[in-house]
Scaffold this motif. Sequence first.
Motif, PDB file in Angstrom:
ATOM      1  N   VAL A  82       0.866  -1.186   0.000  1.00 56.27           N
ATOM      2  CA  VAL A  82       0.000   0.000   0.000  1.00 56.27           C
ATOM      3  C   VAL A  82       0.900   1.232   0.000  1.00 56.27           C
ATOM      4  CG1 VAL A  82      -1.822   1.221   1.271  1.00 56.27           C
ATOM      5  CG2 VAL A  82      -1.728  -1.292   1.350  1.00 56.27           C
ATOM      6  N   ASP A  83       0.600   2.227  -0.846  1.00 54.77           N
ATOM      7  CA  ASP A  83       1.515   3.362  -0.927  1.00 54.77           C
ATOM      8  C   ASP A  83       1.381   4.291   0.272  1.00 54.77           C
ATOM      9  OD1 ASP A  83       0.512   5.999  -3.267  1.00 54.77           O
ATOM     10  OD2 ASP A  83      -0.309   5.432  -1.317  1.00 54.77           O
ATOM     11  N   GLU A  84       2.390   5.147   0.424  1.00 54.50           N
ATOM     12  CA  GLU A  84       2.529   5.931   1.655  1.00 54.50           C
ATOM     13  C   GLU A  84       1.389   6.918   1.862  1.00 54.50           C
ATOM     14  OE1 GLU A  84       4.607   5.341   4.135  1.00 54.50           O
ATOM     15  OE2 GLU A  84       5.309   3.636   2.945  1.00 54.50           O
ATOM     16  N   ASP A  85       0.920   7.534   0.788  1.00 57.87           N
ATOM     17  CA  ASP A  85      -0.168   8.507   0.936  1.00 57.87           C
ATOM     18  C   ASP A  85      -1.430   7.810   1.474  1.00 57.87           C
ATOM     19  OD1 ASP A  85      -1.929  10.908   0.298  1.00 57.87           O
ATOM     20  OD2 ASP A  85      -2.800   9.349  -0.974  1.00 57.87           O
ATOM     21  N   ALA A  86      -1.734   6.641   0.885  1.00 55.49           N
ATOM     22  CA  ALA A  86      -2.926   5.915   1.341  1.00 55.49           C
ATOM     23  C   ALA A  86      -2.736   5.476   2.794  1.00 55.49           C
ATOM     24  CB  ALA A  86      -3.180   4.709   0.439  1.00 55.49           C
ATOM     25  N   LYS A  87      -1.545   4.992   3.117  1.00 54.78           N
ATOM     26  CA  LYS A  87      -1.285   4.545   4.498  1.00 54.78           C
ATOM     27  C   LYS A  87      -1.496   5.688   5.489  1.00 54.78           C
ATOM     28  CE  LYS A  87       2.312   1.024   4.011  1.00 54.78           C
ATOM     29  NZ  LYS A  87       3.740   0.823   4.167  1.00 54.78           N
ATOM     30  N   LYS A  88      -0.997   6.865   5.100  1.00 52.23           N
ATOM     31  CA  LYS A  88      -1.090   8.025   5.999  1.00 52.23           C
ATOM     32  C   LYS A  88      -2.557   8.361   6.286  1.00 52.23           C
ATOM     33  CE  LYS A  88       0.740  12.644   6.036  1.00 52.23           C
ATOM     34  NZ  LYS A  88       1.282  13.667   5.172  1.00 52.23           N
ATOM     35  N   ARG A  89      -3.369   8.352   5.219  1.00 55.60           N
ATOM     36  CA  ARG A  89      -4.782   8.705   5.401  1.00 55.60           C
ATOM     37  C   ARG A  89      -5.517   7.619   6.205  1.00 55.60           C
ATOM     38  NH1 ARG A  89      -7.535   8.907   0.740  1.00 55.60           N
ATOM     39  NH2 ARG A  89      -5.936   7.949  -0.558  1.00 55.60           N
ATOM     40  N   ILE A  90      -5.166   6.366   5.949  1.00 55.50           N
ATOM     41  CA  ILE A  90      -5.815   5.274   6.692  1.00 55.50           C
ATOM     42  C   ILE A  90      -5.368   5.299   8.156  1.00 55.50           C
ATOM     43  CG2 ILE A  90      -5.945   2.754   6.924  1.00 55.50           C
ATOM     44  CD1 ILE A  90      -5.671   2.642   3.825  1.00 55.50           C
ATOM     45  N   ASN A  91      -4.067   5.528   8.376  1.00 58.07           N
ATOM     46  CA  ASN A  91      -3.555   5.553   9.755  1.00 58.07           C
ATOM     47  C   ASN A  91      -4.283   6.611  10.579  1.00 58.07           C
ATOM     48  OD1 ASN A  91      -1.735   3.672   8.982  1.00 58.07           O
ATOM     49  ND2 ASN A  91       0.060   5.003   9.019  1.00 58.07           N
ATOM     50  N   HIS A  92      -4.500   7.763   9.944  1.00 59.24           N
ATOM     51  CA  HIS A  92      -5.169   8.853  10.660  1.00 59.24           C
ATOM     52  C   HIS A  92      -6.569   8.418  11.102  1.00 59.24           C
ATOM     53  CE1 HIS A  92      -7.470  12.615  11.042  1.00 59.24           C
ATOM     54  NE2 HIS A  92      -6.364  13.026  11.613  1.00 59.24           N
ATOM     55  N   GLN A  93      -7.300   7.775  10.208  1.00 59.61           N
ATOM     56  CA  GLN A  93      -8.653   7.334  10.542  1.00 59.61           C
ATOM     57  C   GLN A  93      -8.633   6.173  11.545  1.00 59.61           C
ATOM     58  OE1 GLN A  93      -9.803  10.071   9.650  1.00 59.61           O
ATOM     59  NE2 GLN A  93     -11.770   9.182   9.109  1.00 59.61           N
ATOM     60  N   LEU A  94      -7.660   5.297  11.394  1.00 57.40           N
ATOM     61  CA  LEU A  94      -7.597   4.165  12.342  1.00 57.40           C
ATOM     62  C   LEU A  94      -7.242   4.649  13.738  1.00 57.40           C
ATOM     63  CD1 LEU A  94      -5.950   1.187  10.446  1.00 57.40           C
ATOM     64  CD2 LEU A  94      -8.322   1.428  11.167  1.00 57.40           C
ATOM     65  N   ASP A  95      -6.484   5.728  13.781  1.00 58.41           N
ATOM     66  CA  ASP A  95      -6.154   6.308  15.076  1.00 58.41           C
ATOM     67  C   ASP A  95      -7.447   6.783  15.766  1.00 58.41           C
ATOM     68  OD1 ASP A  95      -4.209   7.115  16.925  1.00 58.41           O
ATOM     69  OD2 ASP A  95      -4.544   9.197  16.300  1.00 58.41           O
ATOM     70  N   GLN A  96      -8.291   7.465  14.987  1.00 54.43           N
ATOM     71  CA  GLN A  96      -9.601   7.911  15.521  1.00 54.43           C
ATOM     72  C   GLN A  96     -10.443   6.701  15.920  1.00 54.43           C
ATOM     73  OE1 GLN A  96     -10.749  11.164  15.520  1.00 54.43           O
ATOM     74  NE2 GLN A  96      -8.716  11.772  14.855  1.00 54.43           N
ATOM     75  N   PHE A  97     -10.424   5.710  15.054  1.00 50.28           N
ATOM     76  CA  PHE A  97     -11.240   4.502  15.254  1.00 50.28           C
ATOM     77  C   PHE A  97     -10.855   3.818  16.578  1.00 50.28           C
ATOM     78  CE2 PHE A  97     -11.968  -0.081  14.370  1.00 50.28           C
ATOM     79  CZ  PHE A  97     -13.299  -0.062  13.985  1.00 50.28           C
ATOM     80  N   THR A  98      -9.565   3.613  16.782  1.00 49.07           N
ATOM     81  CA  THR A  98      -9.133   2.900  18.004  1.00 49.07           C
ATOM     82  C   THR A  98      -9.377   3.760  19.248  1.00 49.07           C
ATOM     83  OG1 THR A  98      -6.865   3.599  17.548  1.00 49.07           O
ATOM     84  CG2 THR A  98      -7.443   1.374  16.908  1.00 49.07           C
ATOM     85  N   ARG A  99      -9.216   5.089  19.111  1.00 48.43           N
ATOM     86  CA  ARG A  99      -9.524   5.966  20.252  1.00 48.43           C
ATOM     87  C   ARG A  99     -10.995   5.861  20.642  1.00 48.43           C
ATOM     88  NH1 ARG A  99      -6.025  11.042  20.644  1.00 48.43           N
ATOM     89  NH2 ARG A  99      -4.440  10.528  19.135  1.00 48.43           N
ATOM     90  N   ARG A 100     -11.846   5.862  19.620  1.00 46.10           N
ATOM     91  CA  ARG A 100     -13.291   5.792  19.915  1.00 46.10           C
ATOM     92  C   ARG A 100     -13.650   4.444  20.527  1.00 46.10           C
ATOM     93  NH1 ARG A 100     -16.615   8.855  15.100  1.00 46.10           N
ATOM     94  NH2 ARG A 100     -15.177  10.576  14.866  1.00 46.10           N
ATOM     95  N   LEU A 101     -13.010   3.400  20.043  1.00 46.02           N
ATOM     96  CA  LEU A 101     -13.263   2.077  20.628  1.00 46.02           C
ATOM     97  C   LEU A 101     -12.857   2.076  22.102  1.00 46.02           C
ATOM     98  CD1 LEU A 101     -11.982  -0.441  17.941  1.00 46.02           C
ATOM     99  CD2 LEU A 101     -14.335  -0.128  18.687  1.00 46.02           C
ATOM    100  N   ALA A 102     -11.691   2.659  22.378  1.00 48.58           N
ATOM    101  CA  ALA A 102     -11.206   2.695  23.765  1.00 48.58           C
ATOM    102  C   ALA A 102     -12.161   3.500  24.630  1.00 48.58           C
ATOM    103  CB  ALA A 102      -9.800   3.285  23.803  1.00 48.58           C
ATOM    104  N   HIS A 103     -12.672   4.588  24.070  1.00 50.30           N
ATOM    105  CA  HIS A 103     -13.614   5.437  24.807  1.00 50.30           C
ATOM    106  C   HIS A 103     -14.892   4.647  25.129  1.00 50.30           C
ATOM    107  CE1 HIS A 103     -15.626   9.101  26.028  1.00 50.30           C
ATOM    108  NE2 HIS A 103     -16.637   8.758  25.266  1.00 50.30           N
ATOM    109  N   GLU A 104     -15.395   3.920  24.122  1.00 51.05           N
ATOM    110  CA  GLU A 104     -16.611   3.111  24.328  1.00 51.05           C
ATOM    111  C   GLU A 104     -16.387   2.078  25.438  1.00 51.05           C
ATOM    112  OE1 GLU A 104     -19.569   3.217  22.532  1.00 51.05           O
ATOM    113  OE2 GLU A 104     -18.827   5.004  21.508  1.00 51.05           O
ATOM    114  N   GLN A 105     -15.219   1.462  25.415  1.00 54.56           N
ATOM    115  CA  GLN A 105     -14.912   0.437  26.426  1.00 54.56           C
ATOM    116  C   GLN A 105     -14.920   1.044  27.825  1.00 54.56           C
ATOM    117  OE1 GLN A 105     -14.337  -2.983  25.800  1.00 54.56           O
ATOM    118  NE2 GLN A 105     -15.275  -2.273  23.923  1.00 54.56           N
ATOM    119  N   LYS A 106     -14.340   2.270  27.928  1.00 53.61           N
ATOM    120  CA  LYS A 106     -14.310   2.944  29.236  1.00 53.61           C
ATOM    121  C   LYS A 106     -15.715   3.212  29.726  1.00 53.61           C
ATOM    122  CE  LYS A 106     -10.112   5.574  29.278  1.00 53.61           C
ATOM    123  NZ  LYS A 106      -9.652   6.852  28.774  1.00 53.61           N
TER     124      LYS A 106
END
Length: 187
Positions: free
Chosen positions: A154-178
């Motif tokens: 996967v190229d770097e630009d796509a990775k960067k955009r996906i990483n940003h969203q996955l960061d939000q995704f995992t934060r929200r999951l952690a928040h839900e768990q709390k």
Amino acid sequence: MTKVTLIAGANSLTSRLNGLVEYTQQILIDHQIQTQVIQVHMLPAESLLTADISDLRLQAVTQQVLSSDGVLVFTPIYKGSFSGILKTYLDLLPQKALSDKVVYALGFGGSKHHLLALQYALEPVLKELGTEDLLQSTFVTQDQVIKNDRNFTVDEDAKKRINHQLDQFTRRLAHEQKEIKLWEKIV
Ligand SMILES: Cc1cc2nc3c(=O)[nH]c(=O)nc-3n(C[C@H](O)[C@H](O)[C@H](O)COP(=O)(O)O)c2cc1C
């Protein structure tokens, strides 16, 4: 343990869409998140097309979705929309199957011309399935995933955009768990 289901709507395992599935799955695993992948094209075709929800194999995968904290949805763009393969499965999910889940969709198309297909076609369906926690989708063009034999890059630009969203995704999951733990304490 937090659980995430990845639903992939391509028509083969060799589709470059699976480069995105593998990439995101690895990031989730690195976050100690339990993952499971549903390749819709590998589900029993006749039961999908006849909406036979008594099929135990379909019931088993749907149970996986229902017991997840988060869901990632991957689709190729076909004819200006998300894949029909994916829709056959989404149509079989219970009406509010995604109601308590964090949801993030990724689309994969030949060019940027159908960049908005996720917003106008797929996101309304995911909302109809009850999610109130839908992240902004990511669109990746097919030249951004290269297939070498059995591996995808996967190229770097796509990775960067996906990483940003996955960061939000995992934060929200952690928040839900709390929040769930807090409620457990109060109750
Ligand atoms: C029948 C068909 C229709 C397609 N329609 C579109 C389209 O409307 N817009 C677009 O951007 N890409 C379109 N594509 C390109 C696919 O999204 C893209 O080739 C595919 O996701 C790449 O995955 P692959 O590795 O399976 O080829 C279409 C491809 C096929 C086969």
